[in-house]
Each structure stands twice: as structure tokens, then as C-alpha cells.
Design a protein around this motif. Structure first.
Motif, PDB file in Angstrom:
ATOM      1  N   SER A 122       0.806  -1.220   0.000  1.00 19.54           N
ATOM      2  CA  SER A 122       0.000   0.000   0.000  1.00 19.54           C
ATOM      3  C   SER A 122       0.840   1.271   0.000  1.00 19.54           C
ATOM      4  O   SER A 122       0.298   2.374  -0.058  1.00 19.54           O
ATOM      5  N   ALA A 123       2.157   1.130   0.060  1.00 22.55           N
ATOM      6  CA  ALA A 123       3.028   2.312   0.059  1.00 22.55           C
ATOM      7  C   ALA A 123       2.920   3.046  -1.272  1.00 22.55           C
ATOM      8  O   ALA A 123       2.956   2.423  -2.337  1.00 22.55           O
ATOM      9  N   PRO A 124       2.775   4.377  -1.246  1.00 20.11           N
ATOM     10  CA  PRO A 124       2.698   5.144  -2.498  1.00 20.11           C
ATOM     11  C   PRO A 124       3.981   4.989  -3.316  1.00 20.11           C
ATOM     12  O   PRO A 124       5.059   4.716  -2.783  1.00 20.11           O
ATOM     13  N   SER A 125       3.849   5.155  -4.617  1.00 20.04           N
ATOM     14  CA  SER A 125       4.989   5.057  -5.514  1.00 20.04           C
ATOM     15  C   SER A 125       6.073   6.055  -5.113  1.00 20.04           C
ATOM     16  O   SER A 125       5.788   7.220  -4.810  1.00 20.04           O
ATOM     17  N   GLY A 126       7.305   5.573  -5.077  1.00 13.39           N
ATOM     18  CA  GLY A 126       8.422   6.448  -4.746  1.00 13.39           C
ATOM     19  C   GLY A 126       8.720   6.565  -3.267  1.00 13.39           C
ATOM     20  O   GLY A 126       9.701   7.208  -2.880  1.00 13.39           O
ATOM     21  N   VAL A 127       7.870   5.948  -2.426  1.00 13.65           N
ATOM     22  CA  VAL A 127       8.059   6.009  -0.972  1.00 13.65           C
ATOM     23  C   VAL A 127       8.622   4.669  -0.496  1.00 13.65           C
ATOM     24  O   VAL A 127       8.139   3.609  -0.901  1.00 13.65           O
ATOM     25  N   ASP A 128       9.657   4.720   0.354  1.00 12.09           N
ATOM     26  CA  ASP A 128      10.225   3.495   0.896  1.00 12.09           C
ATOM     27  C   ASP A 128       9.157   2.751   1.681  1.00 12.09           C
ATOM     28  O   ASP A 128       8.544   3.302   2.601  1.00 12.09           O
ATOM     29  N   SER A 129       8.928   1.481   1.307  1.00  8.06           N
ATOM     30  CA  SER A 129       7.800   0.745   1.869  1.00  8.06           C
ATOM     31  C   SER A 129       7.976   0.471   3.362  1.00  8.06           C
ATOM     32  O   SER A 129       6.999   0.513   4.124  1.00  8.06           O
ATOM     33  N   GLU A 130       9.198   0.191   3.825  1.00 12.06           N
ATOM     34  CA  GLU A 130       9.403  -0.058   5.251  1.00 12.06           C
ATOM     35  C   GLU A 130       9.149   1.202   6.063  1.00 12.06           C
ATOM     36  O   GLU A 130       8.474   1.167   7.099  1.00 12.06           O
ATOM     37  N   THR A 131       9.667   2.327   5.584  1.00 10.86           N
ATOM     38  CA  THR A 131       9.409   3.594   6.273  1.00 10.86           C
ATOM     39  C   THR A 131       7.921   3.885   6.322  1.00 10.86           C
ATOM     40  O   THR A 131       7.383   4.332   7.346  1.00 10.86           O
ATOM     41  N   TYR A 132       7.235   3.605   5.221  1.00  7.81           N
ATOM     42  CA  TYR A 132       5.795   3.876   5.144  1.00  7.81           C
ATOM     43  C   TYR A 132       5.010   3.085   6.187  1.00  7.81           C
ATOM     44  O   TYR A 132       4.178   3.639   6.903  1.00  7.81           O
ATOM     45  N   VAL A 133       5.269   1.762   6.271  1.00  5.42           N
ATOM     46  CA  VAL A 133       4.467   0.946   7.193  1.00  5.42           C
ATOM     47  C   VAL A 133       4.803   1.272   8.661  1.00  5.42           C
ATOM     48  O   VAL A 133       3.933   1.183   9.531  1.00  5.42           O
ATOM     49  N   ILE A 134       6.043   1.668   8.929  1.00 12.64           N
ATOM     50  CA  ILE A 134       6.402   2.043  10.302  1.00 12.64           C
ATOM     51  C   ILE A 134       5.694   3.336  10.687  1.00 12.64           C
ATOM     52  O   ILE A 134       5.123   3.450  11.789  1.00 12.64           O
ATOM     53  N   GLU A 135       5.707   4.314   9.799  1.00 15.42           N
ATOM     54  CA  GLU A 135       5.023   5.583  10.092  1.00 15.42           C
ATOM     55  C   GLU A 135       3.518   5.387  10.212  1.00 15.42           C
ATOM     56  O   GLU A 135       2.871   6.007  11.073  1.00 15.42           O
ATOM     57  N   LYS A 136       2.968   4.517   9.381  1.00 23.08           N
ATOM     58  CA  LYS A 136       1.534   4.227   9.482  1.00 23.08           C
ATOM     59  C   LYS A 136       1.218   3.551  10.813  1.00 23.08           C
ATOM     60  O   LYS A 136       0.197   3.843  11.447  1.00 23.08           O
ATOM     61  N   LEU A 137       2.079   2.629  11.234  1.00 18.92           N
ATOM     62  CA  LEU A 137       1.882   1.966  12.521  1.00 18.92           C
ATOM     63  C   LEU A 137       1.867   2.976  13.661  1.00 18.92           C
ATOM     64  O   LEU A 137       1.009   2.899  14.556  1.00 18.92           O
ATOM     65  N   GLU A 138       2.764   3.915  13.630  1.00 16.80           N
ATOM     66  CA  GLU A 138       2.800   4.950  14.674  1.00 16.80           C
ATOM     67  C   GLU A 138       1.494   5.742  14.702  1.00 16.80           C
ATOM     68  O   GLU A 138       0.949   6.027  15.772  1.00 16.80           O
ATOM     69  N   LYS A 139       0.981   6.073  13.523  1.00 14.59           N
ATOM     70  CA  LYS A 139      -0.284   6.814  13.446  1.00 14.59           C
ATOM     71  C   LYS A 139      -1.454   5.953  13.932  1.00 14.59           C
ATOM     72  O   LYS A 139      -2.357   6.455  14.611  1.00 14.59           O
ATOM     73  N   ASP A 140      -1.439   4.668  13.584  1.00 14.21           N
ATOM     74  CA  ASP A 140      -2.511   3.773  14.024  1.00 14.21           C
ATOM     75  C   ASP A 140      -2.530   3.652  15.554  1.00 14.21           C
ATOM     76  O   ASP A 140      -3.603   3.644  16.176  1.00 14.21           O
ATOM     77  N   PHE A 141      -1.352   3.541  16.153  1.00 15.29           N
ATOM     78  CA  PHE A 141      -1.285   3.480  17.617  1.00 15.29           C
ATOM     79  C   PHE A 141      -1.754   4.793  18.237  1.00 15.29           C
ATOM     80  O   PHE A 141      -2.478   4.800  19.234  1.00 15.29           O
ATOM     81  N   GLU A 142      -1.353   5.897  17.640  1.00 13.16           N
ATOM     82  CA  GLU A 142      -1.765   7.202  18.166  1.00 13.16           C
ATOM     83  C   GLU A 142      -3.284   7.335  18.141  1.00 13.16           C
ATOM     84  O   GLU A 142      -3.906   7.787  19.118  1.00 13.16           O
ATOM     85  N   THR A 143      -3.895   6.927  17.033  1.00 14.04           N
ATOM     86  CA  THR A 143      -5.353   6.981  16.925  1.00 14.04           C
ATOM     87  C   THR A 143      -6.015   6.075  17.950  1.00 14.04           C
ATOM     88  O   THR A 143      -6.978   6.462  18.629  1.00 14.04           O
ATOM     89  N   LEU A 144      -5.510   4.848  18.072  1.00 14.19           N
ATOM     90  CA  LEU A 144      -6.074   3.894  19.023  1.00 14.19           C
ATOM     91  C   LEU A 144      -5.990   4.423  20.449  1.00 14.19           C
ATOM     92  O   LEU A 144      -6.968   4.399  21.205  1.00 14.19           O
ATOM     93  N   PHE A 145      -4.824   4.924  20.836  1.00 11.90           N
ATOM     94  CA  PHE A 145      -4.622   5.378  22.212  1.00 11.90           C
ATOM     95  C   PHE A 145      -5.360   6.684  22.507  1.00 11.90           C
ATOM     96  O   PHE A 145      -5.740   6.939  23.649  1.00 11.90           O
TER      97      PHE A 145
END
Length: 445
Positions: free
Chosen positions: A175-198
Motif C-alpha cells: 500500500s506504500a505510495p509510488s516512490g516512498v520506501d515501503s518499510e518507512t511507510y508501514v512504520i510511520e503508518k503503525l505509529e499513526k494507528d497506535f496514536e489513533t487507538l490510544f
């Protein structure tokens, strides 16, 4: 043999559909090494390992002998009422191959039981009520385990599992946008998901544990980047949350190391292990440090059959075979070999979407060649063709669109070549049928 044949026809009346109606219902009379031997007299190359259980191969002679010798002395515990050498020796041996300070054990019979134990231990120790799991993970079908299982909604249908659990999305690098490092993308998304949950659903101070499959199993064989798992570890540490790894399917060499925790360089606080632990005998364990386990007193959990003395001897023999025959190294080498061959095959057919692999835990996504969407119906057709040609695969994924390739860790290059040649033949035959059907539809239009 005639009685056996008659029993097969009676199967729908003798067994619950939830037990009997799986794929492919192959009647067998024997298994050995990497092969099943069918009631039809055929030999079948097994790329399922009894769903990642027969890691040492079917009926390894050393494991069989250990079972026979054990039966001469003791058939049943129960541990605690009596005590026996094999359960203590197994604990010592497991502590040597597990990561970190995971050195204290509660033995049970199945992966689901190990998960139940892990969840209970985490809640007991932290005195916190809530659990966080990850969408797509499979942890079992008993009600506690089901509260954190989200690989398929049908497993939860009508059951209203109430384990006070919240879910966060599993890593999705595609699901990472074109041109974006996929590992960086999923880590940043995880941080946002935790922030929303908490911020909106549960405070981290109320969360006892997070539970995750380090590699998604039944949910589709998705391999996350190590940085994603390390971020989960970091969030748990920051909030005093215990981290549970469900290594029921990934354990005992399947990912090319003893456990996926070592493959990814992340050590959990609690681990659930089973499947490959005893080469097919029912055995599992909830594992943690002595410091955690000592807070789980007598009566807070229990078992009648867990840590069965014969199963423990089989597990000891399993560890010896994995070590002396260098099967974990073979898992890594043969996994790399199979993955390279599959990528070549991927270039030759439009039916293969992604290949998801770590060690000998390999997922082959089957897609519609025209839409690119997951195609579970095509997969079943392909699996049936493979079976007709003498190779047994299994499936996984939310839509049943991923072929599981999980052979015994004893597999060699010749057997991999044989199995993948059959897979390619089956893919080709299916494509011919698709084109023939399209041609017929065009002519009839």
C-alpha cells in the motif's frame, strides 16, 4: 483396505463438517519423509508438513524410536501430580534455542492452548484488561484466542468473542505510495494507528499485551519488515505493555532460524510455540522469563495432558534432529532456492501475483490474470491439478488466494524442482482452460 474405503464414504456422517470438509481430504495409509502414500496406491510429495508441523519430515526414525522407548516407561503425567525427566530436560533444551531470557515453560497440547496461556499470563501479571492484536492474524478458534483472531470473519461468526481486544492493521508494504520506501511507510503508518487507538479507544496504561504473528500465517503469509516489528517492541516498552509473539507456525526452523524472533532480531516477553515442536505429537508451550512465570501461581492455570511424557521425548528427539542434521540451515538454503525458482516461474505466468517468503515459509499469491485481483477459485482449481499429479499444497489468505508452500525442512533441491514443475504444469493447464472458455464465450456472444 476395503473397510478403510468404506469408512471414507461414511466420513460425512461420522465427522463434523468443520473437521472433515477441508482441502483435499486425501485418504492416506502412510507417511514418510517428504511423502504421503494414498489409499489409491499413489505417492504424494507433501508441501504442507501437516501445516508446518512435520518439520523433521514424516516419521523421522529418531523421533519414532524416541516415542517407542518412551512408551515402555510412561504414557501419561499429569505434570505436577507426578514429575518426570523428559519435561525437565525439554525445558532445558528449549531454553538453549529460544531468544533472550525466555526460559520458563507452561506446556499444553495445541497452539490455541499456548495462546490462551499467553493471554492469561499477560493479564495476570500486568493486572490490565485489554489486548491489542493485528488485523489478519490467526491465533486459534477457542473463545479467548478467537478474540484476537481476525484472519477471516467467518471464524468469529455468531460467537461474539469478547476478550476486550482492539485491532491495529498488519504491515502492508504494497500500500506504500509510488516512490516512498515501503518499510518507512508501514512504520510511520503503525505509529499513526497506535496514536489513533490510544487517543480514541483505549489508553496504553490499560493494555496488558500486544499479540502478533511475526509472519502472517493463515492470513496470507505476509512477511513484515523487521523495522515494523521493532517499532511494536518500542511502543510496548514505552508503555509497560507485554509483547507476545505467536510462533506456532513460524517456530522450529521454519523461517531459517530457530524462531522468527531471531530472524527479525526482536525478542518478545512471552511466546507461544507448538506445531513443529514434537514432529506431529500434540505439544505446545507458553514461554516467558522466570520473573514473569513466577507471578503466575498454582491454580491460575492448569492442564491434564499438557507436557505429556511421550510428546516431550518426541520434542527432545526433534530438537536433536534439527540440530545434528542442520535442518535449520537447510530451511534457509532451500527456501532461497525455492524462492529464486518461483520468481523465474512468476515471469512465465500472469497467474502469480506476489511471492512472500522467509525460509521455507513460502506464500504464492494467485491472481486473476486480467484484473490482477486475488482469485481463490483459480487457486482451488490449481491445487486440485497439482494433487492429481502427485503434489500436495495447501492454501491461506483472506480470500483463499495464497498457496502455502511449507515442505518438511528435510526437503532437497530435486524435490523442490519436482514440486514446482508440477505447479507450473498446473498453472499452464489452467491458463489454457481459461483461454478456451473465453474463446467459447466470444463465439457464443
Amino acid at each position: 483396505m476395503n473397510n478403510w474405503s468404506n469408512l471414507v464414504t461414511e466420513m460425512p456422517n461420522l465427522l463434523a463438517p468443520s473437521m472433515a470438509k477441508d482441502h483435499p481430504n486425501l485418504p492416506v495409509v502412510k507417511a514418510e519423509g517428504c511423502y504421503y502414500y494414498g489409499l489409491d496406491g499413489k505417492q504424494y510429495l507433501d508441501f504442507t508438513s501437516g501445516i508446518a508441523t512435520a518439520n523433521t519430515g514424516h516419521r523421522h526414525p529418531k523421533v519414532v524410536q524416541a516415542i517407542k522407548d518412551a512408551a515402555d516407561h510412561l504414557m501419561h503425567g499429569p505434570s505436577g501430580v507426578i514429575m518426570y525427566e523428559s519435561i525437565l530436560r525439554l525445558s532445558k533444551e528449549l531454553a538453549h534455542v529460544l531468544p533472550g531470557n525466555l526460559d520458563c515453560f507452561f506446556f499444553a497440547n495445541s497452539g490455541t492452548e499456548a495462546i490462551e496461556g499467553a493471554l492469561k499470563l499477560a493479564k495476570h501479571v500486568t493486572k490490565r484488561p485489554y489486548v491489542i492484536s493485528f488485523t489478519g492474524c490467526f491465533h486459534g478458534r477457542s473463545l479467548g484466542a478467537l478474540s484476537v483472531t481476525t484472519s477471516k470473519s467467518k471464524y468469529r461468526k455468531f460467537l461474539q468473542p469478547n476478550g476486550l481486544a482492539y485491532q491495529v492493521p498488519f504491515a502492508d508494504e504494497k500500500s506504500a505510495p509510488s516512490g516512498v520506501d515501503s518499510e518507512t511507510y508501514v512504520i510511520e503508518k503503525l505509529e499513526k494507528d497506535f496514536e489513533t487507538l490510544f487517543n480514541h479507544q483505549v489508553t496504553p496504561e490499560e493494555v496488558a499485551c500486544m499479540i502478533v504473528e511475526p509472519v502472517l500465517g493463515e492470513g496470507g503469509y505476509i512477511v513484515p519488515p523487521s523495522g515494523w516489528l521493532k517499532k511494536i517492541r518500542e511502543v510496548c516498552d514505552n508503555h509497560g505493555i507485554l509483547l507476545i509473539f505467536d510462533e506456532v507456525q513460524t517456530g522450529f526452523g521454519r523461517t531459517g532460524e530457530w524462531f522468527a524472533a531471531q530472524t527479525f532480531g526482536v525478542t518478545p516477553d512471552i511466546m507461544a510455540i507448538a506445531k513443529g515442536i514434537a514432529s506431529g505429537l500434540p505439544l505446545s508451550a507458553t514461554v516467558a522469563s522466570k520473573e514473569l512465570m513466577q507471578q503466575w501461581p498454582l491454580g491460575s492455570h492448569g492442564t491434564t495432558f499438557g507436557g505429556n511424557p511421550i510428546a516431550c521425548e518426541a520434542a527432545l528427539a526433534t530438537i536433536e534432529v534439527l540440530t545434528k542434521e542442520k535442518l535449520i540451515e537447510n530451511s534457509k538454503n532451500m527456501g532461497n532456492y525455492a524462492c529464486a525458482k518461483l520468481k523465474e516461474l512468476q515471469e512465465r505466468t500472469p497467474l502469480i501475483g506476489s511471492i512472500r517468503a522467509v525460509g521455507l515459509m513460502i506464500g504464492i499469491e494467485i491472481i486473476d490474470p486480467f484484473t490482477g485481483k486475488p482469485d481463490g477459485q483459480a487457486l482451488m482449481n490449481i491445487l486440485d491439478k497439482c494433487l492429481e499429479k502427485g503434489v500436495l499444497f495447501y492454501l491461506c489468505g483472506n480470500h483463499g488466494e495464497v498457496i502455502r508452500m511449507i515442505p518438511p525442512l528435510t526437503i532437497n533441491q530435486e524435490q523442490i524442482d519436482q514440486g514446482l514443475a508440477v505447479l507450473e504444469e498446473s498453472l499452464t493447464e489452467y491458463m489454457v482452460e481459461v483461454h478456451a472458455q473465453l474463446s467459447e464465450n466470444y463465439q457464443n456472444a
